[in-house]
Write a protein that holds these residues in place. Structure first.
Motif, mmCIF file in Angstrom:
data_model
loop_
_atom_site.group_PDB
_atom_site.id
_atom_site.type_symbol
_atom_site.label_atom_id
_atom_site.label_comp_id
_atom_site.label_asym_id
_atom_site.label_seq_id
_atom_site.Cartn_x
_atom_site.Cartn_y
_atom_site.Cartn_z
ATOM 1 N N ASN A 245 102.984 -105.344 118.016
ATOM 2 C CA ASN A 245 104.105 -104.693 118.395
ATOM 3 C C ASN A 245 105.161 -105.193 118.129
ATOM 4 O O ASN A 245 106.262 -104.769 117.760
ATOM 5 C CB ASN A 245 103.917 -104.740 120.023
ATOM 6 N N ALA A 246 105.340 -106.665 118.275
ATOM 7 C CA ALA A 246 106.588 -107.533 117.815
ATOM 8 C C ALA A 246 107.106 -107.233 116.445
ATOM 9 O O ALA A 246 108.114 -107.258 116.166
ATOM 10 C CB ALA A 246 106.231 -108.870 118.425
ATOM 11 N N LEU A 247 106.034 -107.421 115.670
ATOM 12 C CA LEU A 247 106.285 -107.225 114.234
ATOM 13 C C LEU A 247 106.856 -105.866 113.653
ATOM 14 O O LEU A 247 107.615 -105.849 113.015
ATOM 15 C CB LEU A 247 105.193 -107.773 113.302
ATOM 16 N N ALA B 55 93.421 -104.181 111.928
ATOM 17 C CA ALA B 55 92.406 -104.613 113.016
ATOM 18 C C ALA B 55 92.644 -103.838 114.309
ATOM 19 O O ALA B 55 91.439 -103.677 114.955
ATOM 20 C CB ALA B 55 92.389 -106.233 112.933
ATOM 21 N N PHE B 56 93.930 -103.685 114.601
ATOM 22 C CA PHE B 56 94.001 -102.777 116.084
ATOM 23 C C PHE B 56 94.955 -101.929 115.894
ATOM 24 O O PHE B 56 96.206 -102.137 116.433
ATOM 25 C CB PHE B 56 94.444 -104.157 116.884
ATOM 26 N N PRO B 57 94.512 -100.832 115.555
ATOM 27 C CA PRO B 57 95.537 -99.759 115.322
ATOM 28 C C PRO B 57 95.957 -99.076 116.612
ATOM 29 O O PRO B 57 95.449 -99.370 117.680
ATOM 30 C CB PRO B 57 94.686 -98.453 114.431
ATOM 31 N N PHE B 58 96.908 -98.353 116.620
ATOM 32 C CA PHE B 58 97.672 -97.812 117.677
ATOM 33 C C PHE B 58 96.722 -96.533 117.968
ATOM 34 O O PHE B 58 96.247 -96.072 117.121
ATOM 35 C CB PHE B 58 99.185 -97.325 117.644
ATOM 36 N N TRP C 274 100.407 -90.449 115.793
ATOM 37 C CA TRP C 274 101.531 -90.336 115.008
ATOM 38 C C TRP C 274 102.589 -91.732 114.996
ATOM 39 O O TRP C 274 103.137 -92.093 113.930
ATOM 40 C CB TRP C 274 102.490 -89.371 115.990
ATOM 41 N N LEU C 275 102.118 -92.693 116.298
ATOM 42 C CA LEU C 275 102.758 -93.730 116.187
ATOM 43 C C LEU C 275 102.157 -94.737 114.972
ATOM 44 O O LEU C 275 102.677 -95.584 114.572
ATOM 45 C CB LEU C 275 102.362 -94.580 117.496
ATOM 46 N N ASN C 276 100.519 -94.525 114.843
ATOM 47 C CA ASN C 276 99.953 -95.313 113.772
ATOM 48 C C ASN C 276 100.534 -94.929 112.502
ATOM 49 O O ASN C 276 100.577 -95.936 111.551
ATOM 50 C CB ASN C 276 98.538 -94.958 113.857
ATOM 51 N N ARG C 277 100.850 -93.903 112.163
ATOM 52 C CA ARG C 277 101.591 -93.489 110.858
ATOM 53 C C ARG C 277 102.780 -94.026 110.633
ATOM 54 O O ARG C 277 103.121 -94.268 109.667
ATOM 55 C CB ARG C 277 101.301 -91.984 110.693
ATOM 56 N N LEU C 278 103.462 -93.775 111.758
ATOM 57 C CA LEU C 278 104.847 -94.371 111.767
ATOM 58 C C LEU C 278 104.900 -95.998 111.508
ATOM 59 O O LEU C 278 105.607 -96.463 110.728
ATOM 60 C CB LEU C 278 105.614 -94.074 113.250
#
Length: 495
Positions: free
Chosen positions: A172-174, A231-234, A238-242
Motif C-alpha cells: 500500500n505504501a509503495l 504475493a498479496f494482490p488487492f 479494478w484496484l489490482n489493475r490500477l
C-alpha cells in the motif's frame, strides 16, 4: 550556577523521557498481549512517508542535477526532516522492542524461524557494525547503529499474520508513493522527472526519479512494490489493475536496465515455483502432447536465432563499436564505479582486519578523494570490505549464503516470494549496499521483508511438522495403560 541548573534540567528531561518510553513500551506489550500480532507493519509506512517527505522538502531540480560521484555534495536536510527523523526512529524502536518483549514474555512462545537465521544475522551485525565501530582504524560508536539490530531481530520473530500485514503495508505504501510521483509530473515536473536524460535505451523518453532519491532507487522500490503485489494482490479487481498499471509505468519510466532484468527473473521465479510442476506434468502427458511440442519448438527457435546472430551478426565489430562509445565506456566502468572500488580496495589493504571504520564514506573522506557524493562503495562486498575489513567481509559472505539457502529452501512454501526477494537483493548488491546495517533507509526495506518472509515460512513449516507429530498414533508408553487394563480384566475373568 546557571550551568548547574541547565545540567539538572537536561538530566531531569532525560529521566522523564526514559520513564515515558518505559511506560509506552509496557503499555504496548499489555495491549498486544491479547492480540495475535504486533505493530511491525507500521514501520514500512513510516519509512516510506519519511522518504517522500525528505524528497518533497529538498527542493531539488532534476533538470540541472546530474548524478555524478564527483559533483558537489547534497545540501543540508530540511529542519522538518531533522525533527521528524528521531520521531520515526523512536516509533520503529518502540514497535520492534514491543515485538521482542512480547515474544519473550509470552508463556507459550510461538514457533519461530530456524535459529540459524537469527544467529547469522546477529553475528553479521557484530562483525560488520560493532567490530569496525569499536576496533576500526577510525572507530565511532553511535546509538543509530543499534537500530538495525533491534528491528532485524524483531523481524526474525515475526509470525505469519505479521508477515501478511507487513507485505500489505509495504504494498500500500509503495503504490501510494509511486502514484504520488506520477501525479507530481503534472504539478512539479522538475522535482520528479529528468527531461534531459539521454543515456537510456529509449531515446527522447525522460527518466523518472519520483519521490525517491534517485531513479535507480525508484526502480528498486517499484520492483519491490510489484513483488508485494504478486504475493498479496488487492481483493478488488479494478484496484489490482490500477496498481499494476502504476507499478509497471514507474518501472518503465525509471529506465533502470538492472531493474528490468531483475523483474523478468523474479517473475520467472514466481511462475516456475507456482506453475513449474504442473507444466512438466502437462509437457510429459502423452494424452496432451501439444504442450511439450510447443516448448521444444520454442527452445529450438531460440537456439536458431542466437546461432544466426552469432554467425552473421558480426558481433566482434559491434561490440568494439559499442565499448568505444560513451554508453559502452560507462558500462565497462560501471558508470565510474570502478574508481571508487579501487579506493575501497586500497583502504582495505591499509586496514585489513576491521577496516577503515564507519566514517569511511562520510563527508571528510569523500572530499579527500574528490567524490563528495560517493556515500558508499556502490558494491555491497567492496563497501563491507573497506568499512568492516576481512572480519565483516567473511561475515557478509556467510550471511549471504544462509539467506540464499533459506530462500531456496522456503521458495515453494512462500510461493516464490523468498526467492524473488533474494534475487532483488543480490542484483542490488552489485552496485549498491542493500545489506548494510549502519542505520536504516529505503535500502533496508527489501532486506527486512526478506527476513519476515523467511521467518514466517519457517514457522509454518515447523508448525506443520509439530501437528503431524501430534496426529501420529503413539505405540510407546501411552499404550501401556490400555494393555495393563486388558491384562487385569483378563486375569479377573480367568482366575
Amino acid at each position: 550556577m546557571q550551568q548547574i541548573i541547565m545540567l539538572f534540567i537536561l538530566l531531569a528531561g532525560a529521566a522523564l523521557l526514559a520513564l515515558a518510553a518505559t511506560m509506552v513500551m509496557a503499555g504496548s506489550v499489555q495491549l498486544t498481549s491479547r492480540r495475535t500480532h504486533g505493530y511491525m507493519h507500521l514501520i514500512f509506512y513510516a519509512m516510506i512517508v519519511l522518504l517522500a517527505l525528505s524528497t518533497w522538502l529538498s527542493s531539488r531540480d532534476l533538470s540541472v542535477t546530474i548524478f555524478n560521484l564527483q559533483e558537489s555534495a547534497a545540501p543540508p536536510r530540511n529542519p522538518i526532516i531533522r525533527w521528524s527523523q528521531p520521531l520515526v526512529s523512536l516509533l520503529m524502536l518502540t514497535v520492534a522492542g514491543e515485538r521482542i518483549l512480547s515474544f519473550w514474555l509470552k508463556r507459550e512462545k510461538p514457533v519461530f524461524a530456524s535459529p540459524v537465521l537469527l544467529a547469522t544475522f546477529v553475528i553479521f551485525w557484530l562483525c560488520s557494525v560493532a567490530g569496525p565501530a569499536f576496533f576500526g582504524a577510525y572507530s565511532l560508536v553511535s546509538h543509530e547503529y543499534v537500530y538495525s539490530l533491534v528491528i532485524g531481530v524483531a523481524a526474525i520473530l515475526a509470525t505469519s499474520i505479521e508477515r501478511d500485514l507487513a507485505f500489505r503495508a509495504a504494498r500500500n505504501a509503495l503504490m501510494v508513493f509511486m502514484l504520488a510521483g506520477l501525479v507530481l509530473i503534472l504539478l512539479l515536473p522538475s522535482l520528479v522527472i529528468d527531461t534531459s536524460y539521454s543515456q537510456g535505451l529509449l531515446p527522447g523518453v525522460p527518466r523518472m526519479a519520483g519521490l525517491a532519491s534517485h531513479a535507480v532507487s525508484l526502480s528498486v522500490l517499484a520492483l519491490l512494490g510489484l513483488i508485494c503485489l504478486i504475493a498479496f494482490p488487492f481483493q478488488q479487481a479494478w484496484l489490482n489493475r490500477l496498481a499494476w498499471a502504476v507499478g509497471l509505468t514507474v518501472l518503465f519510466l525509471a529506465q533502470s536496465k538492472t531493474a528490468w532484468i531483475s523483474f523478468f527473473i523474479c517473475s520467472v521465479c514466481f511462475l516456475v515455483v507456482r506453475q513449474g510442476s504442473d507444466f512438466w506434468r502437462r509437457a510429459g502427458d502423452p494424452a496432451r502432447p501439444e504442450v511439450g511440442i510447443t516448448a521444444i519448438l520454442a527452445l529450438m527457435t531460440a537456439v536458431l536465432v542466437v546461432g544466426m546472430v552469432v554467425i552473421f551478426g558480426d558481433l566482434g565489430t559491434r561490440m568494439d563499436a559499442f565499448f568505444n562509445s560513451n554508453e559502452g565506456a560507462q558500462l565497462a566502468s560501471f558508470t565510474g564505479r570502478d574508481k571508487i572500488w579501487d579506493i575501497a580496495y586500497d583502504e582495505w589493504r591499509r586496514n585489513p582486519v576491521f577496516g577503515y571504520g564507519p566514517l569511511i564514506w562520510e563527508l571528510d573522506f569523500r572530499n579527500s578523494i574528490g567524490m563528495p557524493n560517493a556515500t558508499n562503495a556502490h558494491n555491497q562486498f567492496m563497501d563491507t570490505l573497506s568499512r568492516s575489513g576481512s572480519v565483516g567481509a567473511v561475515a557478509l559472505v556467510v550471511y549471504a549464503v544462509v539467506l540464499m539457502c533459506l530462500s531456496v529452501r522456503y521458495a515453494k512454501k512462500s510461493k516464490g516470494l523468498t526467492l524473488a526477494l533474494f534475487i532483488l537483493l543480490a542484483s542490488r548488491s552489485i552496485s549498491e549496499v542493500p545489506l548494510s546495517l549502519f542505520g536504516y533507509g529505503p535500502e533496508f526495506i527489501p532486506h527486512l521483508l526478506l527476513l519476515i518472509a523467511l521467518t514466517a515460512a519457517a514457522s509454518e513449516v515447523r508448525s506443520q511438522k509439530a501437528q503431524r507429530v501430534r496426529k501420529q498414533p503413539s505405540f510407546g508408553f501411552s499404550s501401556t495403560p490400555y494393555l495393563a487394563k486388558n491384562s487385569f480384566t483378563t486375569a479377573r475373568s480367568h482366575p
